[in-house]
Design a protein around this motif. Sequence first.
Motif, PDB file in Angstrom:
ATOM      1  N   ILE A 181      22.933 113.582  53.758  1.00  0.00           N
ATOM      2  CA  ILE A 181      23.948 114.642  54.437  1.00  0.00           C
ATOM      3  C   ILE A 181      25.625 114.701  54.416  1.00  0.00           C
ATOM      4  O   ILE A 181      25.885 114.985  54.210  1.00  0.00           O
ATOM      5  N   HIS A 182      25.888 113.154  54.992  1.00  0.00           N
ATOM      6  CA  HIS A 182      26.826 112.618  55.721  1.00  0.00           C
ATOM      7  C   HIS A 182      27.465 111.379  54.846  1.00  0.00           C
ATOM      8  O   HIS A 182      28.093 110.824  55.508  1.00  0.00           O
ATOM      9  N   ASN A 183      26.844 111.632  53.800  1.00  0.00           N
ATOM     10  CA  ASN A 183      27.513 110.813  52.047  1.00  0.00           C
ATOM     11  C   ASN A 183      26.797 109.164  52.813  1.00  0.00           C
ATOM     12  O   ASN A 183      28.045 108.476  52.101  1.00  0.00           O
ATOM     13  N   MET A 184      26.078 108.674  53.285  1.00  0.00           N
ATOM     14  CA  MET A 184      26.227 107.598  54.483  1.00  0.00           C
ATOM     15  C   MET A 184      24.863 107.141  53.287  1.00  0.00           C
ATOM     16  O   MET A 184      24.038 107.474  52.429  1.00  0.00           O
ATOM     17  N   LYS A 185      25.427 105.178  53.137  1.00  0.00           N
ATOM     18  CA  LYS A 185      24.235 105.143  52.445  1.00  0.00           C
ATOM     19  C   LYS A 185      23.467 104.166  53.649  1.00  0.00           C
ATOM     20  O   LYS A 185      23.730 103.324  54.138  1.00  0.00           O
ATOM     21  N   LEU A 186      21.937 104.182  52.312  1.00  0.00           N
ATOM     22  CA  LEU A 186      20.788 103.150  53.191  1.00  0.00           C
ATOM     23  C   LEU A 186      19.763 102.233  51.747  1.00  0.00           C
ATOM     24  O   LEU A 186      20.193 102.144  51.289  1.00  0.00           O
ATOM     25  N   LYS A 187      19.919 100.763  53.023  1.00  0.00           N
ATOM     26  CA  LYS A 187      19.514 100.360  51.863  1.00  0.00           C
ATOM     27  C   LYS A 187      18.524  99.719  52.771  1.00  0.00           C
ATOM     28  O   LYS A 187      18.384  99.048  54.195  1.00  0.00           O
ATOM     29  N   ILE A 188      16.538  99.848  52.599  1.00  0.00           N
ATOM     30  CA  ILE A 188      15.963  98.451  53.402  1.00  0.00           C
ATOM     31  C   ILE A 188      16.269  97.030  53.346  1.00  0.00           C
ATOM     32  O   ILE A 188      16.327  96.668  51.985  1.00  0.00           O
ATOM     33  N   LEU A 189      16.125  96.574  54.061  1.00  0.00           N
ATOM     34  CA  LEU A 189      15.970  95.264  54.057  1.00  0.00           C
ATOM     35  C   LEU A 189      14.720  94.003  54.343  1.00  0.00           C
ATOM     36  O   LEU A 189      14.682  93.491  53.877  1.00  0.00           O
ATOM     37  N   ASN A 190      13.809  95.090  54.777  1.00  0.00           N
ATOM     38  CA  ASN A 190      12.368  94.471  55.368  1.00  0.00           C
ATOM     39  C   ASN A 190      12.116  95.553  55.399  1.00  0.00           C
ATOM     40  O   ASN A 190      12.471  96.540  55.962  1.00  0.00           O
ATOM     41  N   SER A 191      10.810  95.172  55.203  1.00  0.00           N
ATOM     42  CA  SER A 191       9.414  96.382  55.153  1.00  0.00           C
ATOM     43  C   SER A 191       8.229  96.052  54.793  1.00  0.00           C
ATOM     44  O   SER A 191       8.292  95.253  54.148  1.00  0.00           O
ATOM     45  N   GLN A 192       7.252  96.820  56.340  1.00  0.00           N
ATOM     46  CA  GLN A 192       5.900  96.392  55.960  1.00  0.00           C
ATOM     47  C   GLN A 192       4.760  97.746  55.936  1.00  0.00           C
ATOM     48  O   GLN A 192       4.766  98.305  57.018  1.00  0.00           O
ATOM     49  N   LYS A 193       4.870  98.025  54.915  1.00  0.00           N
ATOM     50  CA  LYS A 193       3.868  99.243  54.644  1.00  0.00           C
ATOM     51  C   LYS A 193       2.158  99.240  55.663  1.00  0.00           C
ATOM     52  O   LYS A 193       1.464  98.379  55.194  1.00  0.00           O
ATOM     53  N   SER A 194       2.302 100.200  55.692  1.00  0.00           N
ATOM     54  CA  SER A 194       0.639 100.978  56.032  1.00  0.00           C
ATOM     55  C   SER A 194      -0.492 101.220  55.534  1.00  0.00           C
ATOM     56  O   SER A 194       0.251 101.989  54.860  1.00  0.00           O
ATOM     57  N   LEU A 195      -1.087 100.502  55.293  1.00  0.00           N
ATOM     58  CA  LEU A 195      -2.050 101.376  54.303  1.00  0.00           C
ATOM     59  C   LEU A 195      -2.675 102.992  54.341  1.00  0.00           C
ATOM     60  O   LEU A 195      -2.625 103.770  53.698  1.00  0.00           O
ATOM     61  N   SER A 196      -2.609 103.542  55.610  1.00  0.00           N
ATOM     62  CA  SER A 196      -2.345 104.741  55.907  1.00  0.00           C
ATOM     63  C   SER A 196      -1.578 105.489  55.496  1.00  0.00           C
ATOM     64  O   SER A 196      -1.839 106.420  55.805  1.00  0.00           O
ATOM     65  N   GLY A 197      -0.311 104.802  55.120  1.00  0.00           N
ATOM     66  CA  GLY A 197       1.043 105.825  55.079  1.00  0.00           C
ATOM     67  C   GLY A 197       1.854 105.073  56.392  1.00  0.00           C
ATOM     68  O   GLY A 197       1.932 104.606  57.047  1.00  0.00           O
ATOM     69  N   GLY A 198       3.606 105.351  55.464  1.00  0.00           N
ATOM     70  CA  GLY A 198       4.923 105.227  56.838  1.00  0.00           C
ATOM     71  C   GLY A 198       4.189 103.214  56.889  1.00  0.00           C
ATOM     72  O   GLY A 198       3.907 102.558  55.728  1.00  0.00           O
ATOM     73  N   PHE A 199       4.780 103.060  58.148  1.00  0.00           N
ATOM     74  CA  PHE A 199       5.328 101.472  57.708  1.00  0.00           C
ATOM     75  C   PHE A 199       5.106 100.950  59.243  1.00  0.00           C
ATOM     76  O   PHE A 199       5.057 102.150  60.432  1.00  0.00           O
ATOM     77  N   SER A 200       4.734  99.569  59.253  1.00  0.00           N
ATOM     78  CA  SER A 200       3.937  99.299  60.714  1.00  0.00           C
ATOM     79  C   SER A 200       5.641  99.205  61.274  1.00  0.00           C
ATOM     80  O   SER A 200       5.814  98.282  62.193  1.00  0.00           O
ATOM     81  N   GLN A 201       6.465  98.708  60.270  1.00  0.00           N
ATOM     82  CA  GLN A 201       7.657  98.227  60.372  1.00  0.00           C
ATOM     83  C   GLN A 201       8.818  98.225  59.778  1.00  0.00           C
ATOM     84  O   GLN A 201       8.300  97.712  58.220  1.00  0.00           O
ATOM     85  N   ILE A 202       9.866  98.836  60.125  1.00  0.00           N
ATOM     86  CA  ILE A 202      10.788  99.194  58.313  1.00  0.00           C
ATOM     87  C   ILE A 202      12.321  98.745  59.512  1.00  0.00           C
ATOM     88  O   ILE A 202      12.481  99.395  60.249  1.00  0.00           O
ATOM     89  N   ILE A 203      13.128  97.960  58.517  1.00  0.00           N
ATOM     90  CA  ILE A 203      14.449  97.693  58.812  1.00  0.00           C
ATOM     91  C   ILE A 203      15.576  97.822  57.620  1.00  0.00           C
ATOM     92  O   ILE A 203      15.344  97.687  56.990  1.00  0.00           O
ATOM     93  N   PHE A 204      16.114  98.480  58.089  1.00  0.00           N
ATOM     94  CA  PHE A 204      17.612  99.131  57.291  1.00  0.00           C
ATOM     95  C   PHE A 204      18.243  98.995  57.587  1.00  0.00           C
ATOM     96  O   PHE A 204      18.955  99.506  58.982  1.00  0.00           O
ATOM     97  N   GLN A 205      19.824  98.974  56.955  1.00  0.00           N
ATOM     98  CA  GLN A 205      21.252  99.513  56.750  1.00  0.00           C
ATOM     99  C   GLN A 205      21.871 100.728  56.242  1.00  0.00           C
ATOM    100  O   GLN A 205      21.397 101.061  55.610  1.00  0.00           O
ATOM    101  N   VAL A 206      22.667 101.010  57.369  1.00  0.00           N
ATOM    102  CA  VAL A 206      23.203 102.111  56.985  1.00  0.00           C
ATOM    103  C   VAL A 206      24.619 101.860  56.957  1.00  0.00           C
ATOM    104  O   VAL A 206      25.632 101.456  57.742  1.00  0.00           O
ATOM    105  N   VAL A 207      25.295 102.348  56.051  1.00  0.00           N
ATOM    106  CA  VAL A 207      26.656 102.061  55.532  1.00  0.00           C
ATOM    107  C   VAL A 207      27.574 103.110  55.402  1.00  0.00           C
ATOM    108  O   VAL A 207      27.396 103.899  54.397  1.00  0.00           O
ATOM    109  N   GLY A 208      29.198 103.379  55.693  1.00  0.00           N
ATOM    110  CA  GLY A 208      29.354 104.849  55.784  1.00  0.00           C
ATOM    111  C   GLY A 208      30.401 105.046  56.775  1.00  0.00           C
ATOM    112  O   GLY A 208      31.078 103.716  57.448  1.00  0.00           O
TER     113      GLY A 208
END
Length: 246
Positions: A31-58
Motif C-alpha cells: 500500500i505504501h510502496n515500500m520494499k520488504l525482504k525476508i532476512l531469516n525465517s523458520q517455517k512451521s509444519l502447521s503453517g506460518g512461522f515459528s520465527q521470521i525476520i524481515f526488512q522494510v525499506v521506504g
Amino acid sequence: SSGINAEYGGGDEANIFAGDLFGIYKKWCTIHNMKLKILNSQKSLSGGFSQIIFQVVGEKPYSKLKFETGVHRVQRIPQTETQGRVHTSTVTVTVMPEADEDIDIEIKNSDLKIDTFRSSGAGGQSVNTTDSAVRITHLPSGLIVSSQDERSQLQNREVCLKLLKTKLYDLEVQKKQEKDASFRALAGTGARSEKVRTYNYPQDRVTDHRVSISCSLKSILDGKIDAIIETLQAAEQARRIQDANL
C-alpha cells in the motif's frame, strides 16, 4: 529502513498467527510502496512461522512501524478445535531501526563466534546439501543472529553482520527510549513484553490497548493499519507536548 522480528508465543496457532501478521505487514508495505525482504525465517509444519525476520525499506518506515513492537494476541477457533472453543495465542513483534552505514558501531572479529550449518525447512528438514547457513554469536553482548535464506554462506554471513549491527544499535535505542517519558507511557510497563493489541476473530474486531481504538479485523488483515498507527503517533506527539510544558 526497519528490521522486524516476529516470534511465536508457543503452539501451532501462534505460528499460524505469526504468518498472518507477516501477511498484514506485507500488504501494508505494498500500500505504501515500500520494499520488504525476508532476512531469516523458520517455517512451521502447521503453517506460518515459528520465527521470521524481515526488512522494510521506504519512506521512514520505523517512525510508523515502531508502534508494532510488543505482544500481539489472537483469539479464534483453530481448525483443529472440534468443540468450537476460542483459543488465545500470542506473538511477540520487535521493530528495530536499521543501523545506517554512517552509524559507528564497532564489531571486532575477535568478539564473534561463527558457526555454519545446513539450511532447514519446516520441521527441521534439511533443504540444502551444503553448510550455507550461518549463525553468529556476539560474545560481549550475548546476542545471537542467524541467516539461512540466502544461497551462499558469504551472503548469509553478510545478512548476519547486518542483523547484528542493527540489534546492537537497537540496544542503544532502547536505552534512549527508557529515558523518553512519552514513549514509556505508550509502551506501558515494558515495550517488548506489553500486550499491545488483540485480534478477535469471532467478533471481527482488532483492539489496540494503548489508545483504546478498535477496527474491523477484515480491514486490518488487508494491511490497513494506518488508523491505529496515526492514533498512536498523535498520542505520542500530544504527550511530548504535555511533557515539554511541565
